[in-house]
Design an enzyme around this catalytic site. Sequence first.
Site, PDB file in Angstrom:
ATOM      1  CD  GLU A 257      -2.647   1.196   2.617  1.00 45.43           C
ATOM      2  OE1 GLU A 257      -3.595   2.003   2.697  1.00 45.43           O
ATOM      3  OE2 GLU A 257      -2.351   0.384   3.520  1.00 45.43           O
ATOM      4  CE  LYS A 328      -8.893   0.893   2.852  1.00 45.57           C
ATOM      5  NZ  LYS A 328      -7.996   1.252   3.962  1.00 45.57           N
ATOM      6  CB  CYS A 380      -5.401  -1.450   4.634  1.00 42.63           C
ATOM      7  SG  CYS A 380      -4.972  -1.239   6.383  1.00 42.63           S
TER       8      CYS A 380
END
Length: 505
Positions: A257, A328, A380
Site C-alpha cells: 500500500e 479503495k 488494508c
Amino acid sequence: MVAVSLLLAGLANTLAFAPYTLWWLPLLTLAWFSAAIANSTTPRQAAGYGFSYGVGWFGLGISWVHVSIDQFGGLPLAGSLSLMALLVAYLALFPAYTAWLSRRLLGTLSLPLLLMACWTLSEWLRSVLLTGFPWLSLGYSQTDSLFRHYAPLLGEIGISAVLVFIAASLANLLQRLSWPARCWPAVVSVLLCLLSPLLVQFKGWHHNNEQLSVLLVQGNVQQELRWVPEQEWPTMLKYLDLTRPHLSQHQLVIWPEAAVPRIEPLADDFLENLDKSAFYSDTAVITGIIDYNLKTQEAWNNLIVLGKQTADANSGHYFHGHANRFSKHHLLPIGEFVPFESFLRQLAPIFDLPMSSFNRGSYVQPNLTANGFHLLPAICFEIAFPAQIRANLTSETQLLLTVSNDAWFGDSIGPHQHLQIARMRALEFGLPLLRATNNGITATIDADGQIRQRAPQFSEAVISDSMQLTDAATLYSLLGNSPLYLFCLILLVLSWYKRRVNSGV
C-alpha cells in the site's frame, strides 16, 4: 463477581487469536457468557454482563489501535486513552445487546439456538454500523483448528455461530431442564465437531495446472518518514533496488500500500520507466499509490498495474488514469476519512493526519489484470469484509490480493491478527492469497489458508514463491452469509412470536 469474571473471560479471548492461537479458549469463555445470561435475573443485568465481557474482549484485543493513536495521533496520554475507552465501550455494546436480547427471549427457544441467533444478528450489526468494525470476530481464531473446514461452506461468521452453539450447549447442560432439552444440543455439538474434518472433501476447490511465480517486496519504511517530501525518492529507489535483481525471474511483482509515496500525477517519469522495465522483463508490477486530482483536490488510495497487462502484450500499458487500477472503497474512519470533518479537524492532530481525506472507490470494481492473471484486490482494512470480496469475485478471478501498511501499529498484535483475517478469506473462497505490507507481515497463503512463506517483520525483505492456482467455487462464494442470516432471522421471529403467545399479548 460475575461481571468481573466475564471481564476476565473477555480478556482471555485475545489469546485465541494470532499470534497466540489458543483456539479452544472461546468455547470456554462463551460457555461462561452463556451461563451468565441464563442465570441473570433481568435483561438489564444480562446486558451488564455482556458489556463486561465485551470490555475485556476488545479492551485487550484491539489494544494495538492505541499504538497508532499514541505515537502518531499527537494527543497526550489522557486523550489517547480516552479515545480508546470510547472505542472499546462502543464495541462492547454489541455483546451487551446480544446478552440483553437473549435474556429477554429466554425460554422461547433452546439456549444454544437463541444465543446463536442473537450473536449472529449482533455481529452483523457490528460489521455494518458506522461503516463497520468486524475485527476480532471469534471465527477468525479458528484458522488452525478443526472448525476451519466450515469456512468454505459457512464462512467466518458461520464458524462463529458454530462456536456459540457448542459453547451454549455446554452451559445448557447445567440448567434445570428436562434431559431431552439439556442433551440434544450437546449431541448436535458433538456431531458438529466430528463432522468438521470430513468436510475437507466438500471444500469446493482443487488445484489446477497453472502456476504463478510471484515476488512480494517489503521495504520497511518508517511510518514517520513515509510522507516526508525529502524521502519520496529514497523510498521509491529502495523498492526499485529491492525489486530489480529479481524482476525478470517472476511473472508478477507486488509492492505494498502506497509504496510509491509521491502522488501519481507527479510520479509520471518514475512510473513510466517502471512500466517499461517491467515490460522488457516480461512481467507486471502492482503497486499502491495515491492518485490526486489537482483540479478538484480529490484523492484516492489506489493500486495500479504497470508492465504487461496480458501475457501476449507487445508493450507496457501504463498511463495516468488508465483503467487497470483499484480504488479503495472501505475507508478507515479518522485514518482515511474524518466524519464531521470541518469540526473535528480543529480539535486535535489525530483528526488531521497525513492522507486522511480520501474519496471512496466503487463497491464493485473490475479485477486487476497483470500479465494475464486476474487478481481480486483489497487494501488494508477491506480484507475484513468478506461481503465486499464476494461482490467483486468473478469467474475469472484467480487470486486474492491484499496490501497494507501496518507500520502504524508498531510491534503489536495487530499485524498478526490482520494476517489471520487474510488467511480466513483464502479459506472461504478457495483461492491463493498474496499479502504485501510495508514492514510486515508479508506472506503468501495457499487456498487452504496455510502460510507458504512469510517475511520477517521490521526488515527489508523479498519473498519469491511459485503459487499453484485453483479452480474454486466454494459454497460460501456462491451463497455468502445469506443462508445463515435467514436461518437466524427465522429463529428470532419464531422466538418473538412464542414470547407474545406466552405473554398473552
